[in-house]
Scaffold this active site. Structure first.
Site, mmCIF file in Angstrom:
data_model
loop_
_atom_site.group_PDB
_atom_site.id
_atom_site.type_symbol
_atom_site.label_atom_id
_atom_site.label_comp_id
_atom_site.label_asym_id
_atom_site.label_seq_id
_atom_site.Cartn_x
_atom_site.Cartn_y
_atom_site.Cartn_z
ATOM 1 N N LYS A 147 3.226 2.382 -3.157
ATOM 2 C CA LYS A 147 2.508 2.297 -4.457
ATOM 3 C C LYS A 147 1.320 3.550 -4.329
ATOM 4 C CE LYS A 147 -1.653 -0.325 -4.128
ATOM 5 N NZ LYS A 147 -2.771 0.288 -4.156
ATOM 6 N N CYS A 200 0.851 -1.319 0.126
ATOM 7 C CA CYS A 200 0.116 -0.001 -0.106
ATOM 8 C C CYS A 200 0.725 1.219 -0.079
ATOM 9 C CB CYS A 200 -0.900 -0.152 1.316
ATOM 10 S SG CYS A 200 -2.196 -1.291 0.982
HETATM 11 C C1 UDX Z 1 -1.148 0.818 5.603
HETATM 12 C C2 UDX Z 1 -1.993 1.648 6.426
HETATM 13 O O1 UDX Z 1 -1.558 1.603 7.725
HETATM 14 C C3 UDX Z 1 -3.408 1.187 6.336
HETATM 15 O O2 UDX Z 1 -4.067 2.075 7.172
HETATM 16 C C4 UDX Z 1 -3.882 1.017 4.969
HETATM 17 O O3 UDX Z 1 -5.231 0.542 4.836
HETATM 18 C C5 UDX Z 1 -3.036 0.232 4.052
HETATM 19 O O4 UDX Z 1 -1.501 0.558 4.236
HETATM 20 P P1 UDX Z 1 0.084 -1.653 6.073
HETATM 21 O O5 UDX Z 1 0.478 -1.480 4.481
HETATM 22 O O6 UDX Z 1 -0.694 -3.104 6.486
HETATM 23 O O7 UDX Z 1 -1.169 -0.646 6.362
HETATM 24 O O8 UDX Z 1 0.991 -1.550 7.016
HETATM 25 P P2 UDX Z 1 1.534 -0.394 8.261
HETATM 26 O O9 UDX Z 1 1.322 -1.217 9.530
HETATM 27 O O10 UDX Z 1 1.029 0.908 7.794
HETATM 28 O O11 UDX Z 1 3.244 -0.357 7.808
HETATM 29 C C6 UDX Z 1 3.712 0.130 6.688
HETATM 30 C C7 UDX Z 1 5.035 0.123 6.540
HETATM 31 O O12 UDX Z 1 5.511 1.062 7.465
HETATM 32 C C8 UDX Z 1 5.969 -1.397 6.971
HETATM 33 O O13 UDX Z 1 6.682 -1.549 6.132
HETATM 34 C C9 UDX Z 1 6.365 -0.925 8.464
HETATM 35 O O14 UDX Z 1 7.343 -1.616 8.814
HETATM 36 C C10 UDX Z 1 6.652 0.655 8.185
HETATM 37 N N1 UDX Z 1 6.609 1.351 9.416
HETATM 38 C C11 UDX Z 1 5.819 1.718 10.352
HETATM 39 C C12 UDX Z 1 7.967 2.054 10.006
HETATM 40 O O15 UDX Z 1 9.145 1.744 9.167
HETATM 41 N N2 UDX Z 1 8.007 2.640 11.006
HETATM 42 C C13 UDX Z 1 6.821 3.093 11.686
HETATM 43 O O16 UDX Z 1 6.920 3.731 12.768
HETATM 44 C C14 UDX Z 1 5.604 2.194 11.314
#
Ligand code: UDX
Length: 441
Positions: free
Chosen positions: A270, A267
């Site tokens: 992209k 997500c």
């Molecule tokens: C995300 C959004 O949170 C969600 O609301 C939306 O619907 C889809 O995209 P998701 O892709 O499941 O969800 O993951 P998310 O928990 O947001 O983490 C995304 C990425 O950010 C991961 O690779 C995670 O490791 C990274 N991340 C997250 C960090 O590097 N640091 C942080 O503090 C938090």
């Protein structure tokens, strides 16, 4: 209520099972035979905590079924569109092929008064473009974006922090039909509504933008702290302490200030690129020009993790045994789409390191895409003989459950690179390890 869900991937399969779990009669439809066969047997085709249970329960209750036959959608009152909107090959914009195909495929089976509820993340303006085609059948299009996080998808679907309904509107207000659609969605989400979950009724464009702007904000927050990590690296400051300190400010908050190798997944990367591309089309590229920088900072952190490994191993990783802890883009998921973890592993392999990867859920997916890497299921076996260990996904299996003193008895070289700043640096140092964090002295 009878519901259909078109697209049974990470979003649709969870949505279908979750809707059945709150009492609806649901049919999930997908063109992928393999996925449908697996779901029909009650087997989750991907790792998502809690999904297996609600799938089994839904199927045995008779309320949940799956098929490749679009005609099964006939008779449902609300048809959810949960197909993917990947990045276009050779560009930044979203590829809407699957959304268009899902809507076109559904049209012959729609009845007067049905709702088609788009959940996929789409460029602003998509709903307005699709609405006419749907209206010709007597049905109405609404946009009902999904905010689920992988790893928490079931909980986020059953008990969301907000619901957003983009409905037909005029002059910024829902039309009578728009109000009716909002009421139907209230009925669909009756359990969340009963808990006073905020339910925001708005127009199509706002609903579409809520989703992309939420993801843009989250990505920006992560890249902000990673930019601070870059500054910390040249000043001797500690980005983790910095994040704790600024996070105490309620206006800022500590969540999504985890510095490390950055964001990935299906997500955030992209979606920010598609947002930039759409803003350019609208002649407002400069409004979100910062997203290019957010993307660039994010990708630089992967280079940084690789550089740390090279430096720690004396200037080259060639022929060195490097154990990579993690492959999934984040813990509690087997998703490796745009995984920073795997990217780091592949780059180290490209530099000549003998890379061994372990991950509690994502090995099978990773092996399919990157068969050149060695994969080991058992964590301790993966650690055995390592010249350096690099943590790239913060699974509890090492963040919480790995005693550094035990790790020290397995490895050959006591070097640990904490690409997620998730280890207890003091404990690892006490066990004799040379500890390298991201943006930490
Ligand atoms: C995300 C959004 O949170 C969600 O609301 C939306 O619907 C889809 O995209 P998701 O892709 O499941 O969800 O993951 P998310 O928990 O947001 O983490 C995304 C990425 O950010 C991961 O690779 C995670 O490791 C990274 N991340 C997250 C960090 O590097 N640091 C942080 O503090 C938090």
């Amino acid at each position: 209520m009878r519901l259909s869900v078109i697209g049974c991937g990470y979003l649709g399969a969870v949505h279908a099972a979750a809707m059945a779990s709150i009492g609806h009669e649901v049919v999930g439809i997908d063109v992928d035979e393999r996925k449908i066969t697996s779901l029909s047997k009650g087997d989750a085709p991907f790792f998502e905590p809690g999904l297996q249970e609600i799938l089994t329960e839904g199927i045995s209750s008779g309320r949940l079924s799956f098929t490749t036959d679009m005609s099964a959608a006939q008779g449902a009152k609300v048809h959810f569109i949960g197909v993917g909107t990947p990045q276009q090959a050779g560009g930044y914009a979203a590829d809407l092929t699957y959304v268009n195909a899902a809507v076109d495929g559904l049209l012959p089976y729609l009845s007067e008064g049905d709702l088609v509820a788009g959940k996929s993340t789409v460029p602003v303006g998509t709903a307005a473009n699709l609405a006419g085609r749907v209206a010709e059948t007597g049905a109405t299009l609404v946009w009902n974006p999904e905010f689920l996080r992988e790893g928490w998808a079931v909980q986020d679907t059953v008990d969301p922090d907000r619901l957003v309904a983009g409905v037909p509107s005029e002059d910024g207000h829902p039309t009578t039909e728009g109000e009716r659609c909002a009421d139907v969605l209230r009925e669909v989400y009756h359990t969340a509504i009963a808990k006073d979950t905020p339910f925001i009724v708005t127009d199509y464009a706002t609903a579409e933008l809520v989703k992309v702007s939420a993801n843009a904000f989250l990505a920006t927050k992560i890249s902000f702290i990673n930019a601070m990590a870059e500054i910390a690296e040249v000043t001797g400051a500690d980005v983790t302490t910095l994040a704790d300190a600024i996070g105490h400010d309620a206006r800022i908050g500590r969540k999504f200030l985890g510095a490390g190798i950055g964001f990935g997944g299906g997500c955030l990367p992209k979606d920010i690129r598609a947002f930039s591309a759409r803003a350019e089309e609208l002649g407002k590229g400069e409004s979100v020009a910062f997203l290019r920088e957010v993307d660039a900072i994010n990708l630089r952190r992967r280079d940084r993790a690789v550089d740390l490994a090279v430096t720690a191993l004396g200037g080259t990783v060639y022929n060195k045994n490097v154990t990579v802890l993690g492959a999934a883009f984040k813990p509690h998921s087997d998703d490796i789409r745009d995984s920073p973890a795997l990217d780091v592993a592949v780059r180290l392999h490209g530099l000549g390191a003998k890379v061994t990867v372990t991950d509690p859920a994502a090995i099978e997916n990773a092996r399919r895409i990157h068969p050149q890497l060695d994969y080991v299921e058992d964590r301790d076996q993966a650690l055995t003989g390592a010249d350096a260990v690099i943590v790239v996904t913060e699974w509890d299996e090492w963040r919480r459950d790995l005693d550094p003193a035990h790790a020290a008895t397995l490895v050959t070289g006591k070097i640990v690179i904490d690409g997620r700043n998730c280890l207890d640096a003091t404990a690892w140092r006490s066990a004799g390890f040379e500890y390298h964090g991201m943006g930490r002295p």
